[in-house]
Structures are given as structure tokens and as C-alpha cells.
Design an enzyme around this catalytic site. Structure first.
Site, PDB file in Angstrom:
ATOM      1  N   CYS A  46      38.531 -37.767 -24.017  1.00 33.78           N
ATOM      2  CA  CYS A  46      37.109 -37.967 -24.304  1.00 33.78           C
ATOM      3  C   CYS A  46      36.302 -36.690 -24.127  1.00 33.78           C
ATOM      4  O   CYS A  46      36.343 -36.069 -23.059  1.00 33.78           O
ATOM      5  CB  CYS A  46      36.569 -39.055 -23.383  1.00 33.78           C
ATOM      6  SG  CYS A  46      34.783 -39.270 -23.469  1.00 33.78           S
ATOM      7  N   TRP A  79      39.752 -48.931 -20.939  1.00 31.77           N
ATOM      8  CA  TRP A  79      40.572 -47.849 -20.393  1.00 31.77           C
ATOM      9  C   TRP A  79      41.438 -48.372 -19.242  1.00 31.77           C
ATOM     10  O   TRP A  79      40.947 -49.028 -18.342  1.00 31.77           O
ATOM     11  CB  TRP A  79      39.690 -46.716 -19.868  1.00 31.77           C
ATOM     12  CG  TRP A  79      38.815 -46.066 -20.882  1.00 31.77           C
ATOM     13  CD1 TRP A  79      37.477 -46.294 -21.085  1.00 31.77           C
ATOM     14  CD2 TRP A  79      39.175 -45.037 -21.812  1.00 31.77           C
ATOM     15  NE1 TRP A  79      36.997 -45.487 -22.083  1.00 31.77           N
ATOM     16  CE2 TRP A  79      38.015 -44.701 -22.547  1.00 31.77           C
ATOM     17  CE3 TRP A  79      40.383 -44.379 -22.087  1.00 31.77           C
ATOM     18  CZ2 TRP A  79      38.020 -43.734 -23.542  1.00 31.77           C
ATOM     19  CZ3 TRP A  79      40.383 -43.402 -23.083  1.00 31.77           C
ATOM     20  CH2 TRP A  79      39.214 -43.091 -23.794  1.00 31.77           C
ATOM     21  N   ARG A 107      30.486 -51.442 -24.036  1.00 32.30           N
ATOM     22  CA  ARG A 107      31.765 -50.741 -23.920  1.00 32.30           C
ATOM     23  C   ARG A 107      31.894 -50.138 -22.519  1.00 32.30           C
ATOM     24  O   ARG A 107      30.906 -49.747 -21.905  1.00 32.30           O
ATOM     25  CB  ARG A 107      31.867 -49.624 -24.967  1.00 32.30           C
ATOM     26  CG  ARG A 107      32.143 -50.109 -26.369  1.00 32.30           C
ATOM     27  CD  ARG A 107      32.426 -48.956 -27.325  1.00 32.30           C
ATOM     28  NE  ARG A 107      31.270 -48.113 -27.554  1.00 32.30           N
ATOM     29  CZ  ARG A 107      31.120 -46.880 -27.098  1.00 32.30           C
ATOM     30  NH1 ARG A 107      32.093 -46.314 -26.382  1.00 32.30           N
ATOM     31  NH2 ARG A 107      30.036 -46.172 -27.356  1.00 32.30           N
ATOM     32  N   THR A 109      32.787 -47.132 -20.635  1.00 31.61           N
ATOM     33  CA  THR A 109      32.878 -45.736 -21.042  1.00 31.61           C
ATOM     34  C   THR A 109      33.211 -44.804 -19.880  1.00 31.61           C
ATOM     35  O   THR A 109      32.948 -45.103 -18.712  1.00 31.61           O
ATOM     36  CB  THR A 109      31.553 -45.279 -21.682  1.00 31.61           C
ATOM     37  OG1 THR A 109      30.488 -45.408 -20.717  1.00 31.61           O
ATOM     38  CG2 THR A 109      31.219 -46.124 -22.900  1.00 31.61           C
ATOM     39  N   VAL A 110      33.780 -43.667 -20.245  1.00 29.54           N
ATOM     40  CA  VAL A 110      33.968 -42.540 -19.335  1.00 29.54           C
ATOM     41  C   VAL A 110      33.116 -41.393 -19.875  1.00 29.54           C
ATOM     42  O   VAL A 110      32.860 -41.338 -21.077  1.00 29.54           O
ATOM     43  CB  VAL A 110      35.459 -42.116 -19.264  1.00 29.54           C
ATOM     44  CG1 VAL A 110      36.266 -43.121 -18.499  1.00 29.54           C
ATOM     45  CG2 VAL A 110      36.049 -41.882 -20.650  1.00 29.54           C
ATOM     46  N   TYR A 173      30.641 -38.382 -34.701  1.00 26.57           N
ATOM     47  CA  TYR A 173      30.824 -39.835 -34.625  1.00 26.57           C
ATOM     48  C   TYR A 173      29.970 -40.543 -35.676  1.00 26.57           C
ATOM     49  O   TYR A 173      30.397 -41.549 -36.251  1.00 26.57           O
ATOM     50  CB  TYR A 173      30.459 -40.342 -33.229  1.00 26.57           C
ATOM     51  CG  TYR A 173      31.459 -39.947 -32.168  1.00 26.57           C
ATOM     52  CD1 TYR A 173      32.531 -40.773 -31.856  1.00 26.57           C
ATOM     53  CD2 TYR A 173      31.340 -38.744 -31.479  1.00 26.57           C
ATOM     54  CE1 TYR A 173      33.457 -40.418 -30.880  1.00 26.57           C
ATOM     55  CE2 TYR A 173      32.252 -38.373 -30.514  1.00 26.57           C
ATOM     56  CZ  TYR A 173      33.310 -39.214 -30.215  1.00 26.57           C
ATOM     57  OH  TYR A 173      34.225 -38.835 -29.260  1.00 26.57           O
TER      58      TYR A 173
END
Length: 303
Positions: A46, A79, A107, A109-110, A173
Site C-alpha cells: 500500500c 487484511w 473498508r 484500511t492501512v 485510483y
């Protein structure tokens, strides 16, 4: 990406960050910046997460903030933490989101930061995490650590970061997830206009703000590192490659030669994540072998 992040016009609109509390140097207005208290969850795939890993290493915060690396392949559960996280016991990052807010539906997320004392997520606000490490954890930086967010340059850094985020970092994106021709064209045109401008900017300075690395360089680098390997083909950002820009390509290699940048860039995990996880774009899940690019060739940017 979720269906909720695609507008009727076909434009991708990234979800807002849910947890935005700020860790503070003195504990005023937020939990204090105490060594050993926090755990940073990241993925090497990421770009948003790699920013925080680069900054943590540049500033010598490895013994101050713990690190947990998730698996690059993500499924409907989110994840996965290989072998369970030894500190939180979580097998999936989603568990930590739902421990903090059982009603959370976005979502998972990281990067995000877990507070081991209060046992909750403090933040998943990726733009704020790196500047927080740079400012609120200043007392814990290694001797001689670079000032990535100097006060005299903060206005210029913030303005440049905002523009690069809109058109480049998030712009790839917008192009890759666009579901209409108009949305795709708009994103790609803005992306390459900015890359052209950055190419000119870097023709007369080593880094974005001059002779020293700043937060702006960290944010741009993680997108450049993924450009030819993923965004050019997978996200259809194919007007030009990174290697077609002499100054940007030399600049990217200059940063890659620094261990905090190159040593945290894992092209295998990057490619496997995008091509295997994003089946809406790549239904087969086949990971391409190329491109064969040598990031270690001389860059001569120090001239």
C-alpha cells in the site's frame, strides 16, 4: 474500492477516514506520544502505508512505535495478519476496527495505529500519520534525523501535497476505478499534467522543495515506485511511463537508493496485491512478470 465509492458519473471518490484522533507530544487534546505504547499496522503493498514506514525509519522511531505487517493479498475479510498479531491477537485487521467501533461498515484500511493502553484504534488518517510522527514524536527522533516538515516550509509542503494527492497519489485510483470514459479521461489528463509539471520542477532542484528531503518527497515517491509496475497497465495510466521522464525517473532512483525508501519497497508484494486482489480490474488474478526495470542504475541527481 466499494460500490459506495463510485459516483453515478463513474468517478471514484475515496471513503473518508473514520478514526482521526491525533497523538500529541504532551497529551493535550489527544493521547500522549509515549514510546512503546502504539502499534502501526501497514502493508508493504500500500502506498499510503509505505509513507508511514519510510518516515518511521528515516526518523529512527523503530524502537518507539511497534510495527505489524499484513499479508499483501486481501479478501472479503480484509487484511490478514500472518500468524495472528502477537500484541493484539488479531488475525484480521477488521477485528481491530470492530473492537473500536462495532458499527463500522467501511473498508478496513492501512496504515492505522492501535493504542495498546486503551485497546482501540487511534487513527487511520493516513495523511496525518506521517506529519504526526514528524512533529508529535520529535522528542524521540534519532540524533541527526532529517526535519521532514520544517516550519518555514509547511505552507508550501501542504499546498504541494494537496495538489499531488488530488491529481497523482489519488489520481491513479481515479483513473483505475473510473467506470465512465469521461471520469477516466478527466483523471488521466490531470495526472499527466501534474507529472509534466513535476518533471520541469525537478529539472532545476534535487528534491521537490530544494536540496533536502521533505514530507512532500515521501508522498510522491510511493506513487512513483508503483507507477510502471502497476498503474501504467493495471490502472490504464499509460500515456507515458515513469522511465520516460528523465528527471522524475532519476529523482525516484535517487530516493530509492536511500535505505528508508528502497529498503521498504517490495515490488513482489506490490504487484501481487494489485493484480490478485483487485479482480474487478484483473478478473484472472494473473500477475505479470514485468516490467524489468533496474532501479539501481546511476541517477547523478547529486550533481
Amino acid at each position: 474500492m466499494t460500490a459506495q465509492e463510485i459516483e453515478k458519473t463513474g468517478r471514484f471518490v475515496r471513503q473518508k477516514n473514520r478514526f482521526t484522533e491525533r497523538i500529541t507530544a504532551d497529551g493535550a487534546g489527544g493521547p500522549p506520544a509515549e514510546p512503546g505504547r502504539y502499534r502501526l499496522f501497514v502493508s508493504h503493498a500500500c502506498p499510503w502505508a509505505q509513507r508511514s514506514v519510510i518516515v518511521r525509519r528515516l526518523l529512527g522511531l523503530e524502537d518507539v512505535i511497534g510495527l505489524a505487517v499484513v499479508d499483501p493479498i486481501r479478501d472479503e475479510r480484509g487484511w490478514r495478519v500472518p500468524g495472528r498479531d502477537p500484541v493484539t491477537g488479531a488475525e484480521f485487521l477488521s477485528e481491530l476496527y470492530l473492537r473500536t467501533d462495532p458499527s463500522y461498515e467501511g473498508r478496513y484500511t492501512v496504515p492505522c495505529i492501535w493504542d495498546t493502553e486503551t485497546k482501540r484504534l487511534v487513527t487511520n488518517d493516513f495523511p496525518a500519520i506521517t506529519t504526526m510522527l514528524e512533529t508529535e514524536f520529535a522528542a524521540h527522533h534519532r540524533p541527526g534525523a532529517p526535519d521532514l516538515y520544517p516550519e518555514r516550509l509547511r505552507t508550501e509542503i501542504d499546498e504541494l501535497n494537496a495538489h499531488v494527492y488530488t491529481t497523482v497519489n489519488n489520481g491513479v485510483y481515479k483513473a483505475g476505478f473510473a467506470t465512465s470514459q469521461a471520469a477516466y479521461d478527466e483523471a488521466v489528463d490531470a495526472l499527466f499534467t501534474t507529472l509534466d509539471d513535476l518533471e520541469e520542477r525537478l529539472s532545476h532542484r534535487r528534491y521537490l522543495l530544494g536540496d533536502e528531503i521533505t514530507e512532500a518527497d515521501v508522498r510522491l515517491y510511493t506513487t512513483l515506485a508503483r507507477f510502471d509496475a502497476v498503474y501504467y497497465s493495471h490502472f490504464k495510466c499509460n500515456l507515458r511511463r515513469l522511465v520516460d521522464y528523465p528527471n522524475l525517473w532519476g529523482y525516484a532512483r535517487d530516493l530509492y537508493a536511500i535505505p528508508a525508501f528502497g529498503g521498504t519497497t517490495d515490488f513482489d508484494q506490490i504487484k501481487r496485491h494489485y493484480y490478485v486482489t483487485q479482480r474487478n480490474i484483473n478478473p484472472s488474478g494473473v500477475v505479470p512478470k514485468g516490467p524489468l526495470i533496474d532501479w539501481t542504475t546511476p541517477h547523478n541527481r547529486d550533481r
